[in-house]
Design a protein around this motif. Structure first.
Motif, mmCIF file in Angstrom:
data_model
loop_
_atom_site.group_PDB
_atom_site.id
_atom_site.type_symbol
_atom_site.label_atom_id
_atom_site.label_comp_id
_atom_site.label_asym_id
_atom_site.label_seq_id
_atom_site.Cartn_x
_atom_site.Cartn_y
_atom_site.Cartn_z
ATOM 1 N N LEU A 170 45.214 50.863 41.745
ATOM 2 C CA LEU A 170 45.939 49.598 41.924
ATOM 3 C C LEU A 170 45.057 48.396 41.587
ATOM 4 N N VAL A 171 43.801 48.459 41.996
ATOM 5 C CA VAL A 171 42.861 47.380 41.689
ATOM 6 C C VAL A 171 42.651 47.290 40.176
ATOM 7 N N VAL A 172 42.477 48.440 39.536
ATOM 8 C CA VAL A 172 42.271 48.470 38.083
ATOM 9 C C VAL A 172 43.492 47.904 37.359
ATOM 10 N N LEU A 173 44.680 48.325 37.755
ATOM 11 C CA LEU A 173 45.900 47.828 37.107
ATOM 12 C C LEU A 173 46.058 46.321 37.288
ATOM 13 N N GLY A 174 45.801 45.835 38.491
ATOM 14 C CA GLY A 174 45.864 44.392 38.725
ATOM 15 C C GLY A 174 44.845 43.642 37.890
ATOM 16 N N GLY A 175 43.639 44.193 37.813
ATOM 17 C CA GLY A 175 42.593 43.574 37.014
ATOM 18 C C GLY A 175 42.921 43.560 35.530
ATOM 19 N N MET A 176 43.609 44.600 35.068
ATOM 20 C CA MET A 176 43.999 44.661 33.660
ATOM 21 C C MET A 176 44.992 43.550 33.310
ATOM 22 N N LEU A 177 45.715 43.081 34.275
ATOM 23 C CA LEU A 177 46.630 41.958 34.050
ATOM 24 C C LEU A 177 45.935 40.612 34.263
ATOM 25 N N GLY A 178 45.099 40.538 35.283
ATOM 26 C CA GLY A 178 44.455 39.276 35.634
ATOM 27 C C GLY A 178 43.458 38.788 34.600
ATOM 28 N N ALA A 179 42.699 39.684 34.012
ATOM 29 C CA ALA A 179 41.667 39.274 33.051
ATOM 30 C C ALA A 179 42.252 38.609 31.804
ATOM 31 N N PRO A 180 43.269 39.195 31.167
ATOM 32 C CA PRO A 180 43.825 38.506 30.001
ATOM 33 C C PRO A 180 44.542 37.200 30.362
ATOM 34 N N VAL A 181 45.159 37.153 31.545
ATOM 35 C CA VAL A 181 45.803 35.909 31.971
ATOM 36 C C VAL A 181 44.748 34.830 32.137
ATOM 37 N N ARG A 182 43.608 35.186 32.724
ATOM 38 C CA ARG A 182 42.518 34.234 32.891
ATOM 39 C C ARG A 182 42.056 33.695 31.540
ATOM 40 N N TYR A 183 41.863 34.588 30.592
ATOM 41 C CA TYR A 183 41.409 34.188 29.261
ATOM 42 C C TYR A 183 42.423 33.240 28.608
ATOM 43 N N LEU A 210 38.439 25.802 36.337
ATOM 44 C CA LEU A 210 38.928 25.132 37.544
ATOM 45 C C LEU A 210 40.387 25.523 37.817
ATOM 46 N N THR A 211 41.201 25.545 36.780
ATOM 47 C CA THR A 211 42.616 25.891 36.929
ATOM 48 C C THR A 211 42.803 27.315 37.434
ATOM 49 N N VAL A 212 42.132 28.282 36.796
ATOM 50 C CA VAL A 212 42.334 29.674 37.225
ATOM 51 C C VAL A 212 41.798 29.909 38.631
ATOM 52 N N ASN A 213 40.735 29.237 39.001
ATOM 53 C CA ASN A 213 40.204 29.415 40.353
ATOM 54 C C ASN A 213 41.132 28.837 41.415
ATOM 55 N N GLY A 269 45.933 41.086 45.044
ATOM 56 C CA GLY A 269 44.844 40.305 45.627
ATOM 57 C C GLY A 269 43.500 40.628 44.999
ATOM 58 N N THR A 270 43.047 41.853 45.196
ATOM 59 C CA THR A 270 41.735 42.236 44.672
ATOM 60 C C THR A 270 41.757 42.381 43.158
ATOM 61 N N GLY A 271 42.765 43.067 42.624
ATOM 62 C CA GLY A 271 42.820 43.325 41.190
ATOM 63 C C GLY A 271 43.148 42.091 40.372
ATOM 64 N N PHE A 272 44.375 41.587 40.530
ATOM 65 C CA PHE A 272 44.825 40.464 39.706
ATOM 66 C C PHE A 272 44.044 39.189 39.998
ATOM 67 N N CYS A 273 44.031 38.768 41.274
ATOM 68 C CA CYS A 273 43.341 37.518 41.619
ATOM 69 C C CYS A 273 41.834 37.627 41.393
ATOM 70 N N GLY A 274 41.286 38.806 41.656
ATOM 71 C CA GLY A 274 39.853 39.001 41.427
ATOM 72 C C GLY A 274 39.473 38.862 39.959
#
Length: 120
Positions: free
Chosen positions: A5-18, A37-40, A64-69
């Motif tokens: 679940l953390v990995v899947l969330g992170g896979m979405l959060g990282a490209p959104v951040r970029y 500043l915006t993403v934080n 929380g941990t995956g996407f937001c992290g």
């Protein structure tokens, strides 16, 4: 299962951040790192909202941990602040620290309070 679940969330959060960083940086010409500043701030608000709503363990792991992290970034915040210092933009460096910390803490508190009020 939690790790997945953390990995899947992170896979979405990282490209959104970029993407958010690129869009904000292209739209606003500023010495302040507005993309970071915006993403934080947004990530802090999302996490606060999840906590205030009483999100379960699986949702906190994924969102929380995956996407937001992956969406938020303390290392880039630190790097960009030091870059401002080395470029001699001391006021911008101090402003970046103060705005980032105050706005992110305010966002997490406001979102947690709001969702807690809505869900209880």
């Amino acid at each position: 299962m939690t790790v997945l679940l953390v990995v899947l969330g992170g896979m979405l959060g990282a490209p959104v951040r970029y993407l958010v960083d690129r869009v904000v940086s292209a739209r606003f010409d500023s010495l302040l790192p507005l993309g970071t500043l915006t993403v934080n701030i947004v990530g802090s608000a999302l996490l606060g909202g999840l906590i205030g709503a009483g999100a379960g363990n699986w949702l906190l792991a994924a969102a929380g941990t995956g996407f937001c992290g992956a969406l938020t970034t303390f290392s880039t915040f630190g790097y960009e602040t030091i870059r401002l210092v080395t470029d001699g933009a001391y006021a911008y460096a101090v402003g970046n620290v103060v705005i980032s910390v105050v706005a992110s803490l305010t966002a997490v508190f406001a979102a947690a309070s709001t969702t807690q009020w809505l869900w209880t």
